[in-house]
Design a protein around this motif. Structure first.
Motif, short mmCIF file in Angstrom:
data_model
loop_
_atom_site.label_atom_id
_atom_site.label_comp_id
_atom_site.label_asym_id
_atom_site.label_seq_id
_atom_site.Cartn_x
_atom_site.Cartn_y
_atom_site.Cartn_z
N ASN A 143 0.81 -1.22 0.00
CA ASN A 143 0.00 0.00 0.00
C ASN A 143 0.85 1.27 0.00
OD1 ASN A 143 -2.44 -1.37 0.01
ND2 ASN A 143 -2.66 -1.32 2.24
N TYR A 144 2.17 1.13 0.03
CA TYR A 144 3.04 2.30 0.13
C TYR A 144 2.76 3.36 -0.94
CZ TYR A 144 7.31 5.04 0.83
OH TYR A 144 8.20 6.06 1.05
N PRO A 145 2.63 2.98 -2.23
CA PRO A 145 2.33 4.01 -3.24
C PRO A 145 1.00 4.72 -2.98
CG PRO A 145 3.12 2.00 -4.30
CD PRO A 145 2.86 1.67 -2.85
N PHE A 146 0.01 3.99 -2.45
CA PHE A 146 -1.27 4.62 -2.15
C PHE A 146 -1.16 5.58 -0.96
CE2 PHE A 146 -2.40 0.61 -4.27
CZ PHE A 146 -3.19 1.10 -5.31
N SER A 147 -0.24 5.27 -0.04
CA SER A 147 0.02 6.20 1.06
C SER A 147 0.64 7.49 0.54
CB SER A 147 0.94 5.54 2.10
OG SER A 147 0.32 4.42 2.70
N LEU A 148 1.55 7.36 -0.42
CA LEU A 148 2.12 8.55 -1.06
C LEU A 148 1.03 9.34 -1.78
CD1 LEU A 148 5.44 7.12 -2.57
CD2 LEU A 148 5.22 8.67 -0.61
N ARG A 149 0.10 8.62 -2.38
CA ARG A 149 -1.01 9.30 -3.05
C ARG A 149 -1.86 10.06 -2.02
NH1 ARG A 149 -4.36 5.60 -6.98
NH2 ARG A 149 -2.47 5.86 -8.22
N ALA A 150 -2.03 9.49 -0.83
CA ALA A 150 -2.75 10.20 0.23
C ALA A 150 -2.02 11.47 0.64
CB ALA A 150 -2.94 9.28 1.44
N LEU A 151 -0.69 11.37 0.70
CA LEU A 151 0.12 12.55 1.01
C LEU A 151 -0.15 13.67 0.01
CD1 LEU A 151 2.52 14.02 2.42
CD2 LEU A 151 4.02 12.81 0.82
N LEU A 152 -0.13 13.35 -1.27
CA LEU A 152 -0.36 14.35 -2.31
C LEU A 152 -1.78 14.88 -2.27
CD1 LEU A 152 1.52 12.75 -5.35
CD2 LEU A 152 2.36 14.47 -3.74
N TYR A 153 -2.74 13.97 -2.07
CA TYR A 153 -4.14 14.41 -2.06
C TYR A 153 -4.42 15.37 -0.89
CZ TYR A 153 -9.09 14.65 -1.32
OH TYR A 153 -10.35 15.14 -1.12
N HIS A 154 -4.03 14.97 0.31
CA HIS A 154 -4.35 15.81 1.46
C HIS A 154 -3.52 17.09 1.48
CE1 HIS A 154 -7.30 13.20 3.29
NE2 HIS A 154 -6.54 12.17 2.96
N ARG A 155 -2.34 17.03 0.90
CA ARG A 155 -1.57 18.26 0.73
C ARG A 155 -2.31 19.22 -0.21
NH1 ARG A 155 4.30 17.07 -1.01
NH2 ARG A 155 4.59 16.56 1.21
N SER A 156 -3.00 18.68 -1.21
CA SER A 156 -3.73 19.51 -2.16
C SER A 156 -4.92 20.21 -1.52
CB SER A 156 -4.22 18.66 -3.34
OG SER A 156 -5.35 17.87 -3.00
N THR A 157 -5.37 19.73 -0.35
CA THR A 157 -6.49 20.38 0.34
C THR A 157 -6.03 21.59 1.15
OG1 THR A 157 -6.33 19.10 2.40
CG2 THR A 157 -7.59 18.11 0.58
N GLY A 158 -4.73 21.82 1.19
CA GLY A 158 -4.21 22.93 1.98
C GLY A 158 -3.62 22.48 3.30
N ALA A 159 -3.63 21.18 3.55
CA ALA A 159 -3.08 20.64 4.79
C ALA A 159 -1.57 20.49 4.67
CB ALA A 159 -3.71 19.29 5.09
N GLN A 160 -0.92 20.27 5.81
CA GLN A 160 0.50 19.92 5.83
C GLN A 160 0.59 18.54 6.47
OE1 GLN A 160 3.33 21.94 8.56
NE2 GLN A 160 4.49 22.44 6.72
N PRO A 161 0.37 17.48 5.69
CA PRO A 161 0.31 16.14 6.27
C PRO A 161 1.66 15.71 6.86
CG PRO A 161 -0.57 16.18 4.03
CD PRO A 161 0.15 17.47 4.24
N THR A 162 1.58 14.93 7.91
CA THR A 162 2.75 14.26 8.46
C THR A 162 2.84 12.89 7.82
OG1 THR A 162 2.63 15.40 10.59
CG2 THR A 162 3.81 13.30 10.54
N PHE A 163 3.96 12.60 7.15
CA PHE A 163 4.13 11.31 6.48
C PHE A 163 5.30 10.58 7.13
CE2 PHE A 163 5.50 8.28 3.31
CZ PHE A 163 4.32 7.82 2.77
N GLU A 164 5.02 9.39 7.67
CA GLU A 164 6.06 8.60 8.32
C GLU A 164 6.20 7.26 7.62
OE1 GLU A 164 7.63 7.28 12.73
OE2 GLU A 164 5.47 7.48 12.44
N THR A 165 7.42 6.95 7.21
CA THR A 165 7.72 5.64 6.62
C THR A 165 8.36 4.76 7.67
OG1 THR A 165 8.10 6.63 4.45
CG2 THR A 165 9.00 4.43 4.82
N TRP A 166 7.79 3.59 7.90
CA TRP A 166 8.36 2.65 8.87
C TRP A 166 9.28 1.71 8.10
CZ3 TRP A 166 2.58 1.75 9.92
CH2 TRP A 166 2.06 2.85 10.62
#
Length: 390
Positions: A177-200
């Protein structure tokens, strides 16, 4: 939706436990009230959704929040089994969320302006959809999942551009699911948010056994003013930096890159972040990290290219690009990750090819490169070996 039963069971030395039952809901919803619960106060709440076949649980979130500050809700699903998105199914889960939220606001002091959703695996996909479909949510945490669908918001608004809801996204680097998590990062960033993204690093579709410091920080920043957290943040981050200094060059380099994304780093401001960038750059000035950094940048570009590929031809090109990266860097640490991504995209290529063939047979589609929707991983059992998820 009518509430059938409400039980209040005090637990010695722990928060009171409230269970809510609803018609046609297989499992009862579990609620943990704050340790020193005061019915005269208002509390923020986290609504946590488990993975496929998981039952309502609060332990993962309770391990990452201050138990005196939060109401933690272990949610149940109407939709049993693996994740399947339909507008109707989402509407039903959203109705349940609103009903639980309203009940707790009326009877347990829940602050409706400070409600967050969180979920792991199937629950992470649901959390992403709920953040889009319910505009009054304050934010959310997406674990071992990501963004794929634009939710039908049924006229209630959505996580539109400019809303800027805080979002935490955590995922194993070896998780499919890692690529989809990156997609979430881009999507929520596009809403004006500053998402926290952590890779384990080093794990697949599981939550880290030791938990997540970044997630703890993220929750702390939702309830405490920045000025009151600053001293705590500085002490904690200096401790993290001291631990990073003990690692070998590659591990230290990766750790510094991750620390820069921690919520407390943003709280400490530009001077702190610039110091981390400087330490990272110093490592990248010389081999072997100089070489690793170059391959990391190349690899990152391929990952983001992959996010937009939904055709047989496109996925074949991405798969070949990962193979080229491996050939150029056979002994680099990045090659280990590239081999994983090469295998994943090879599987996607064959899957797209099969779906394309079925689509052409069914619809008479003569275009061999027509877009197809990726099939999400099926999580038919709960995450094993994790003390935080029961």
């Amino acid at each position: 939706m009518r509430l059938l039963l409400l039980l209040l069971m005090p637990m010695a030395g722990f928060a009171k436990t409230v269970e809510l039952g609803f018609p046609d809901l297989e499992h009862r919803i579990k609620v943990e009230l704050p340790d020193d619960y005061d019915p005269a106060k208002k509390y923020p709440a986290v609504f946590y959704y488990p993975g496929t076949d998981g039952q309502p649980d609060t332990s993962l979130i309770r391990n990452h929040v201050d138990g005196r500050e939060w109401i933690v809700v272990g949610m149940a699903y109407y939709q049993q089994g693996k994740f399947t998105y339909t507008a109707e199914a989402l509407a039903k889960e959203l109705t349940l969320l609103r009903s639980v939220r309203r009940n707790l606001a009326e009877k347990r002091g829940l602050d409706q302006k400070r409600c967050y959703v969180a979920g792991i695996s199937k629950g992470g996909w649901i959390a992403d959809l709920l953040l889009q479909a319910e505009p009054t949510l304050a934010g959310g945490a997406i674990l071992c999942a990501g963004h794929l669908y634009r939710a039908n918001n049924s006229g209630r608004g959505s996580s539109a551009r400019g809303t800027g809801k805080p979002v935490y996204i955590g995922v194993g680097r070896l998780d499919d699911n890692y690529p989809f998590s990156l997609r979430a990062l881009l999507y929520h960033r596009s809403t004006g948010a500053q998402p926290t993204f952590e890779t384990w690093q080093g794990i697949a579709h599981v939550f880290p056994k030791e938990g997540s410091t970044a997630l703890q920080q993220w929750f702390a920043m939702r309830v405490h003013p920045a000025d009151k957290l600053r001293a705590v943040a500085e002490k904690e981050m200096r401790g993290e930096l001291a631990e990073a200094e003990k690692l070998d060059a590659y591990a230290k380099w990766m750790r510094l890159k991750q620390l820069k994304e921690y919520p407390y780093s943003y709280l400490l401001g530009d001077v702190w972040i610039e110091s981390l960038i400087g330490k990272t750059a110093a490592l990248e000035a010389n081999d072997p990290i100089k070489t690793e950094a170059a391959f990391f940048s190349w690899h990152r570009k391929l990952l983001f290219q992959e996010l937009n590929e939904k055709t047989v031809l496109g996925m074949a090109k991405i798969n070949l690009a990962y193979q080229n990266l491996i050939l150029k860097a056979p002994h680099a640490r990045q090659a280990v990750l590239a081999r994983h991504d090469h295998k994943r995209t090879q599987q996607l290529y064959h899957q797209y090819k099969e779906q394309d063939a079925l689509a052409k047979e069914k619809k008479g589609n003569k275009d061999p490169f027509a877009p197809v929707e990726p099939k999400l991983p099926e999580n038919k059992r709960r995450i094993p070996g994790n003390p935080l998820i029961r």
